[in-house]
Design an enzyme around this catalytic site. Sequence first.
Site, short mmCIF file in Angstrom:
data_model
loop_
_atom_site.label_atom_id
_atom_site.label_comp_id
_atom_site.label_asym_id
_atom_site.label_seq_id
_atom_site.Cartn_x
_atom_site.Cartn_y
_atom_site.Cartn_z
N ARG A 37 -63.84 -41.01 4.95
CA ARG A 37 -64.97 -40.16 5.34
C ARG A 37 -65.94 -39.81 4.21
NH1 ARG A 37 -62.05 -35.26 8.09
NH2 ARG A 37 -60.49 -35.80 6.52
N ARG A 46 -67.84 -44.85 12.19
CA ARG A 46 -66.98 -43.96 12.99
C ARG A 46 -67.75 -43.40 14.19
NH1 ARG A 46 -65.21 -40.63 15.78
NH2 ARG A 46 -63.58 -39.07 15.44
#
Length: 360
Positions: A37, A46
């Site tokens: 992330r 994502r």
Amino acid sequence: MLLVIVTISIKNDLFLRALRRESVTHTPIWIMRQAGRYLPEYRALRREAGSFMNLCSNPELACEVTMQPLRRFNLDAAILFSDILTVPDAMGLGLYFEEGEGPKFKFPVNNETSIKKLFVPDVQDELSYVFSAVSRIKRELQSSIPLIGFAGSPWTVATYMVEGGSSKTHSKIKNLLYKNPKSLKLLLNKVATVTIDYLNAQIEAGVDVIMLFDTWGTVLGDEHYVEFSLDYMRMISAALNLNSDRKKIPVIFFTKGAGSLLTEMSRNSCDALGVDWTISLSNARVITNDTVALQGNMNPNVLTLPSEEIISEVKRILQDYGSSNGHIFNLGHGITPDIDPEKVAVLVDTVHKESEVYHQ
């Protein structure tokens, strides 16, 4: 008919050499959760995928996520993008993710009846998407660097299976340990059996190294750690197949916060131990008597600091390990989402540059 097996050498084998405690030109580095992330390209993919499991279960997307950090940084190993909870998901527990709460299971197993009924799957059927991803990643890597495959330790995986998700207290699995240890061992044996099949299929698909993540091993007391965690990791390590070169595949164990347990972990268990920042590398070398390679051990929070402080901490850790083979630089746990990728570039470049003096 003569069968000829052609093996392809990995161009950058520093990581493999360090795992074998052989000489290297500089200390190799990879980063736990290096595909994740903190990278804007990961966040974009994502969002496009719609969910974390959609990323994991799509071989093309899993390959893309695995390759993303390698395009930015001169890392010495790739690690398969997947999750340790794919195994219990394949066992029928119904894995799902809730925003802000992490992984959860629709059907936790927390009593003798549910453990006895627990489904033991054919991993080739239930987890074929993982092995397809491994094959795709290997083709994409073109033998440039090694690929790490992995799984969770049976104990750590079982904590999620019994608790129904993440837990701060692990009270349900601790109660199971004290009140019905026989059922807990049945659960751990089932998870270990599936994990052996799962990792052997990863090896067959082409991974070069296996890592077992035991994040929650130290919620066990020292008196229970070997019996309920380490012994099952040893069982898995001993049952792994040879790689395509007919050689034993290197195995890394990582138990978070395991400083006091490193001596026992280093005994006939694995080739390397992951070490976090709660113990110095110099002390870890003494405790393990230099019988295994060590991986670690920078605190991920250091990457929030200015570049000059990151450089200083890298130098300190390299000096702490000293002039000897068998060190793989890594964080002491996974990189966090708030890290600036430019700081990772500083980390990687500094490790390569500043470690050369220790390998002359």
